[in-house]
Design an enzyme around this catalytic site. Structure first.
Site, mmCIF file in Angstrom:
data_model
loop_
_atom_site.group_PDB
_atom_site.id
_atom_site.type_symbol
_atom_site.label_atom_id
_atom_site.label_comp_id
_atom_site.label_asym_id
_atom_site.label_seq_id
_atom_site.Cartn_x
_atom_site.Cartn_y
_atom_site.Cartn_z
ATOM 1 C CG LEU A 286 -2.714 8.202 -4.084
ATOM 2 C CD1 LEU A 286 -3.591 6.945 -4.033
ATOM 3 C CD2 LEU A 286 -2.587 8.800 -2.697
ATOM 4 C CG HIS A 287 4.383 10.738 -3.552
ATOM 5 N ND1 HIS A 287 5.419 10.975 -2.690
ATOM 6 C CD2 HIS A 287 3.389 11.575 -3.205
ATOM 7 C CE1 HIS A 287 5.060 11.952 -1.868
ATOM 8 N NE2 HIS A 287 3.847 12.328 -2.159
ATOM 9 C CB ALA A 288 6.741 6.180 -1.720
#
Lengths: 589, 90
Positions: free
Chosen positions: B16-18
């Site tokens: 869950l990155h930006a």
């Protein structure tokens, strides 16, 4: 990656100005974003402040939308990150919290945003996983965008720096460096630039360490990072360890001790062991620097650059303003000579007052004497100020960028006109001054015999001469390595100029970078250059070397070197013949 | 009021990155009631990219999507589907 255990990073660049400094990084390219105003807002005005913040965010979203719309088709698949930023802009942790802070504490939007972002960053700092690294970058970029809109900061404004910092920039334009509050800066480091770039020259003038051509320093360094800069060796250490800090501090001390020593002995004349006297002078840009020239034992000003008063202002200076500045310098130095170079503008120094029409190739464009001859009134204003200042001491005038005899004739005619105009108004002036030319265009070297018959002296500007001779830009790191003062092509050009001067019994001086590098002293002595002028800081070291070199031997040495066709061979010869003398006289870090 | 929850595992490589968080946040922002993301007992607002990021969810993390109101069931399912599809970036 996070504050507690930062890895030391060493990067190498081009040494541009000697010395060592330790300090906090100041990122120039984000300026206007990092220094924010702080003020309180009355209760009744807070909703207006919130509106101002919302407008800044809306503008940021519009800007990003526009970027996406205008992106070429092949980039459309990369616009995801921009869309992410658009979502982040309205993220409640950022957007709502900032608004709440404005309303609750009555602080201005910039301050509130900065506090919220600082809080978010510290939240991420506690998370160890490296994959989160880029997350803070996204938040920072987004908040920077809002901040830019809030402060309306399109332009870099490094004039407002209020702390002792090391400037970190992709590049510093002369207009930018001219705005810097000089006493505030500990050092410069830049991604671009070569040894003779303007940034380097400014740094040496200010006697602060500089490393240039670092390529990716601005990407590796964050604002406020601790840096240790070694301008003598061209090394920058990011997040230096305790050991490194101790090492740098010790070397800084040693360097300063050395400077004190050679400066003390620098107040004596520099004479070679075989009795050949070489006046060593200083180059200056600001009148205040005269003090530095005197303190370092300079015996005059070999180059007074006059562009500064034309930069960082909206209109041209008046004759009286110029006269005041010139007189200041001339009086302080009298009876020693002050060589005032007339305006060399529109080259790599964009004129602030009149910089609207950009030339595609300014170094080859309408600059220096060409610009002045096209603008005779502007030119005469300066010439009159110089003639008036000449009453107060020993003034020489230098016309820059001369490339043919016609320009000399035209310049001399305007000088005469300026004198005649002063005659008519009855203002005191001294028309009996030496007038010479900068020899910095290869065509002037070819015409040296003819030009020598028209002027009182030659002043060789090696920076431009070398650039024009090799057709290279010294600021371009891809070709900066071709900037080789010892190259046979340059040696022969210099010889030709020196011979023409000698044949016609006029002076031949040097005020380029080459003159200030002690390494080249044997060659310059051998070529018969009569005076050397340099940044004040270099004066003591150059004098020290002159005192150790026999002029007659240097002459023989140069005659031999001139037979060579390979720059490597000439360099090796200098090392062989003078390496040990130079090593003994010059500081090695 | 009855909460509804679904477990799902993060399968895309970057976690869950930006960008992926932004997709979730955008969907959650459409809901009429709060939507939460939980991991190891920690709970954050799924409408905030920044909060999601602080959960720190690399590939392989199991998260729970929680809604406060059955009206948002459609959004719950859409978010789970998006996560299961690896945000189209595998």
């Amino acid at each position: 990656m996070f504050a507690d255990h930062l890895e030391e990073i060493r990067i190498n660049g081009i040494k541009a100005s000697p010395g060592i400094c330790i300090g906090k990084a100041y990122m120039v390219d984000q300026e206007g974003v990092d220094i924010v105003e702080r003020y309180y807002i009355d209760k009744q005005h807070r909703s207006k402040e919130v509106k101002r913040f919302k407008a800044a965010v809306r503008k940021a979203i519009d800007e990003l939308n526009e970027i996406i719309t205008n992106a070429p088709e092949e980039f459309q698949q990369h616009t995801g990150i921009i869309e992410t930023h658009m979502v982040l802009l309205k993220d409640k942790m950022l957007y709502d919290k900032t608004i709440q802070l404005i309303e609750a504490e009555g602080i201005n939007a910039e301050w509130a945003l900065k506090r919220i972002v600082a809080g978010l960053k510290s939240m991420f700092r506690n998370i160890s996983d490296t994959y989160l690294r880029e997350r803070t970058a996204d938040i920072e970029q987004v908040s920077d965008r809002i901040m830019r809109n809030l402060v309306g900061a399109d332009k870099v404004n490094i004039g407002a720096i209020d702390k002792r910092v090391i400037l970190v920039a992709r590049d510093l334009s002369p207009a930018e460096t001219s705005q810097i509050q000089l006493e505030r800066i500990k050092g410069f480091i830049t991604d671009r630039g070569g040894q003779a770039s303007h940034t380097g020259i400014i740094a040496r003038t200010l006697e602060i360490p500089a490393v240039v051509g670092l390529r990716n320093a601005t990407r590796l360094i964050n604002n406020e990072d601790l840096l240790a800069v070694d301008g003598t060796n061209g090394v920058v250490v990011i997040h230096p360890s305790d050991n490194t800090l101790v090492e740098f501090e010790e070397r800084q001390q040693r360097y300063e001790d050395y400077l004190t020593l050679i400066t003390r002995e620098s107040h004596h004349r520099a004479e070679t062991p075989d009795g050949h006297y070489v006046p060593v002078m200083g180059n200056i840009e600001l009148s205040e620097e005269v003090v530095s020239v005197r303190d370092h034992g300079g015996e005059g000003i070999g180059l007074y650059r006059t562009e500064f008063q034309y930069l960082s202002r909206s209109e041209f200076p008046t004759e009286d303003e110029l006269f005041d500045k010139y007189r200041e310098v001339v009086e302080v130095m009298a009876p020693l000579p002050v060589s005032i170079r007339t305006l060399d503008i529109n080259g790599d120094k964009a004129i602030g007052a009149n910089g609207n029409d950009e030339e595609p190739n300014p170094a080859l464009g309408l600059r220096a004497i060409r610009y002045c001859l096209k603008n005779p009134e502007l030119f005469k204003t300066q010439l009159k100020a110089i003639l008036r200042a000449a009453v107060y001491g020993n003034v020489r005038i230098i016309f820059p960028l001369i490339s043919n005899t016609q320009e000399v004739e035209d310049a001399q005619k305007l000088l005469q006109e300026a004198a005649d105009e002063l005659d008519r108004t009855g203002v005191p002036y001294n028309g009996d001054i030496e007038a010479g030319i900068m020899v910095e265009v290869p065509s002037a070297v070819i015409l040296a015999e003819e030009l020598a018959k028209m002027v009182d002296f030659f002043s060789i500007g090696t920076n431009d001469l070398i650039q024009y001779a090799f057709a290279i830009d010294r600021g371009n790191q891809n070709v900066a390595h071709m900037y080789q003062p010892l190259h046979p092509a340059i040696m022969r050009l210099l010889k030709q100029v020196a011979d023409a001067a000698r044949n016609n019994h006029i002076g031949v001086y040097m005020c380029g970078e080459m003159a200030g590098d002690p390494y080249f002293v044997p060659v310059l002595l051998g070529l018969g250059i009569q005076e050397l002028s340099m940044n004040p800081l270099s004066i003591p070291a150059v004098k020290r070397v002159i005192r150790a070199i026999e002029a007659d031997e240097a002459k023989k040495f140069v005659n031999q070197a001139l037979q060579e066709t390979d720059v490597k061979r000439i360099t090796a010869m200098v090392e062989e013949s003078y390496g040990s003398i130079l090593a003994k006289q010059i500081y090695k870090a | 009021m009855k909460q509804l929850a679904r477990d799902v595992v993060i399968i895309n490589k970057l976690g869950l990155h930006a960008r992926s968080a932004a997709k979730i946040a955008a969907m959650a922002g459409e809901a009429h009631h709060p939507i939460w993301l939980e991991k190891d007992g920690q709970r954050v607002d799924a409408a905030s990219v920044i909060e999601i990021l602080t959960l720190m969810c690399p590939q392989g993390t199991q998260v729970t999507v929680v809604i406060d109101h059955p009206d948002d069931t459609g959004i719950l399912n859409a978010i789970v589907k998006e996560i299961e599809s690896g945000f189209g970036e595998i």
